[in-house]
Design a protein around this motif. Structure first.
Motif, PDB file in Angstrom:
ATOM      1  N   GLN A  40      43.914  31.532  32.521  1.00 36.14           N
ATOM      2  CA  GLN A  40      43.954  32.729  33.186  1.00 36.14           C
ATOM      3  C   GLN A  40      44.729  33.789  32.286  1.00 36.14           C
ATOM      4  OE1 GLN A  40      45.952  32.224  36.578  1.00 36.14           O
ATOM      5  NE2 GLN A  40      44.041  31.382  37.844  1.00 36.14           N
ATOM      6  N   HIS A  49      42.651  41.664  41.184  1.00 35.65           N
ATOM      7  CA  HIS A  49      41.388  41.017  41.925  1.00 35.65           C
ATOM      8  C   HIS A  49      41.971  40.426  43.223  1.00 35.65           C
ATOM      9  CE1 HIS A  49      38.744  40.798  38.358  1.00 35.65           C
ATOM     10  NE2 HIS A  49      39.956  40.527  37.722  1.00 35.65           N
ATOM     11  N   PHE A  51      39.949  39.150  47.068  1.00 34.12           N
ATOM     12  CA  PHE A  51      38.958  38.679  47.817  1.00 34.12           C
ATOM     13  C   PHE A  51      39.161  38.714  49.255  1.00 34.12           C
ATOM     14  CE2 PHE A  51      38.819  36.887  43.704  1.00 34.12           C
ATOM     15  CZ  PHE A  51      37.750  36.950  43.158  1.00 34.12           C
ATOM     16  N   ASN A  55      39.655  31.478  48.083  1.00 30.83           N
ATOM     17  CA  ASN A  55      38.871  30.979  47.226  1.00 30.83           C
ATOM     18  C   ASN A  55      37.791  31.822  46.360  1.00 30.83           C
ATOM     19  OD1 ASN A  55      40.596  28.284  46.989  1.00 30.83           O
ATOM     20  ND2 ASN A  55      39.519  27.932  49.048  1.00 30.83           N
ATOM     21  N   GLY A  56      38.005  33.019  46.367  1.00 27.75           N
ATOM     22  CA  GLY A  56      36.947  33.851  45.804  1.00 27.75           C
ATOM     23  C   GLY A  56      35.896  34.338  46.539  1.00 27.75           C
ATOM     24  N   GLU A  60      34.819  41.240  46.825  1.00 27.47           N
ATOM     25  CA  GLU A  60      35.827  41.336  45.870  1.00 27.47           C
ATOM     26  C   GLU A  60      36.313  42.858  45.776  1.00 27.47           C
ATOM     27  OE1 GLU A  60      34.801  40.701  41.681  1.00 27.47           O
ATOM     28  OE2 GLU A  60      37.046  40.314  41.219  1.00 27.47           O
ATOM     29  N   LYS A  62      38.895  45.042  43.021  1.00 31.51           N
ATOM     30  CA  LYS A  62      39.635  45.091  41.850  1.00 31.51           C
ATOM     31  C   LYS A  62      40.189  46.335  41.474  1.00 31.51           C
ATOM     32  CE  LYS A  62      36.083  44.655  38.213  1.00 31.51           C
ATOM     33  NZ  LYS A  62      35.538  43.973  37.138  1.00 31.51           N
ATOM     34  N   ASP A  79      42.533  35.888  49.203  1.00 29.88           N
ATOM     35  CA  ASP A  79      42.727  35.574  48.010  1.00 29.88           C
ATOM     36  C   ASP A  79      43.095  36.751  46.935  1.00 29.88           C
ATOM     37  OD1 ASP A  79      42.387  34.568  45.203  1.00 29.88           O
ATOM     38  OD2 ASP A  79      40.322  33.684  45.816  1.00 29.88           O
ATOM     39  N   TRP A  81      44.636  37.536  43.103  1.00 27.37           N
ATOM     40  CA  TRP A  81      44.851  37.170  41.629  1.00 27.37           C
ATOM     41  C   TRP A  81      45.387  38.244  40.814  1.00 27.37           C
ATOM     42  CZ3 TRP A  81      40.348  35.982  38.021  1.00 27.37           C
ATOM     43  CH2 TRP A  81      40.843  35.441  36.798  1.00 27.37           C
ATOM     44  N   ASN A  83      45.607  39.341  37.529  1.00 24.29           N
ATOM     45  CA  ASN A  83      45.075  38.844  36.215  1.00 24.29           C
ATOM     46  C   ASN A  83      45.173  40.040  35.157  1.00 24.29           C
ATOM     47  OD1 ASN A  83      43.705  37.255  34.180  1.00 24.29           O
ATOM     48  ND2 ASN A  83      41.859  38.030  34.630  1.00 24.29           N
ATOM     49  N   ARG A 112      47.821  33.317  41.066  1.00 26.10           N
ATOM     50  CA  ARG A 112      46.649  33.357  42.079  1.00 26.10           C
ATOM     51  C   ARG A 112      46.920  32.799  43.151  1.00 26.10           C
ATOM     52  NH1 ARG A 112      40.160  32.910  41.131  1.00 26.10           N
ATOM     53  NH2 ARG A 112      39.721  33.718  43.047  1.00 26.10           N
ATOM     54  N   ARG A 114      45.106  31.800  46.165  1.00 25.92           N
ATOM     55  CA  ARG A 114      43.838  31.423  46.357  1.00 25.92           C
ATOM     56  C   ARG A 114      43.473  31.388  47.978  1.00 25.92           C
ATOM     57  NH1 ARG A 114      40.501  29.900  42.726  1.00 25.92           N
ATOM     58  NH2 ARG A 114      41.199  29.790  40.468  1.00 25.92           N
TER      59      ARG A 114
END
Length: 152
Positions: A40, A49, A51, A55-56, A60, A62, A79, A81, A83, A112, A114
């Motif tokens: 990552q 990010h 969701f 788990n994505g 989404e 961002k 979820d 993350w 990043n 993250r 998830r």
């Protein structure tokens, strides 16, 4: 050139190639969670990010900067993350109310979450404010990039 010197030269070249080779997907997976974090970090894109499903899954959303209102993802996130790029303003405070209001949780750079439906993640900063102690699942309205996770 002597065989000993040729072997030494070959070993040195192999060490340099290994040292500067990019981390492959197989190595990142084999290394477990630390490998995932390293992968990552290598692929940081500067965005937070989120969701709508664990788990994505789902929609989404961002952001590269702060957001006072998560729009289509407001109170619909399972979820998360971070990043973002490492170094200065790389942690993210997640708020219960629009405009950075209410209690908040903080997610560090490279982390993250998830599946927030597990009730593992809570708004732990801002005692006495709206949403303090509540699960972050489907409860985030805004965020701010900060230098580090803190109580303020």
């Amino acid at each position: 050139m002597s065989i000993k010197r040729l072997v030494t030269l070959a070993a040195s070249a192999a060490a340099v190639v290994t040292l500067f080779s990019p981390l492959s997907g197989a190595n990142a997976l084999d290394a477990g969670s630390q490998g995932t974090r390293s992968a990552q970090l290598v692929s940081a894109d500067g965005f937070l990010h989120v969701f709508t499903q664990p788990n994505g899954g789902g929609r989404e959303c961002k952001w590269e900067g702060n957001s006072d209102n998560w729009g289509l993802c407001r109170n619909l996130t399972s979820d998360i993350w971070n990043n973002g790029y490492e170094g200065g303003n790389d942690a993210v405070d997640l708020y219960t109310a629009p405009g950075g209001g209410g209690a908040h949780a903080c997610i560090s750079q490279g982390d993250r979450w998830r599946d927030t439906t597990t009730n593992r993640y809570h708004f732990t900063y801002g005692e006495g404010l709206e949403g303090f102690g509540a699960s972050v699942n489907n409860n985030i309205s805004s965020h701010r990039w900060v230098n580090y996770c803190s109580q303020h």
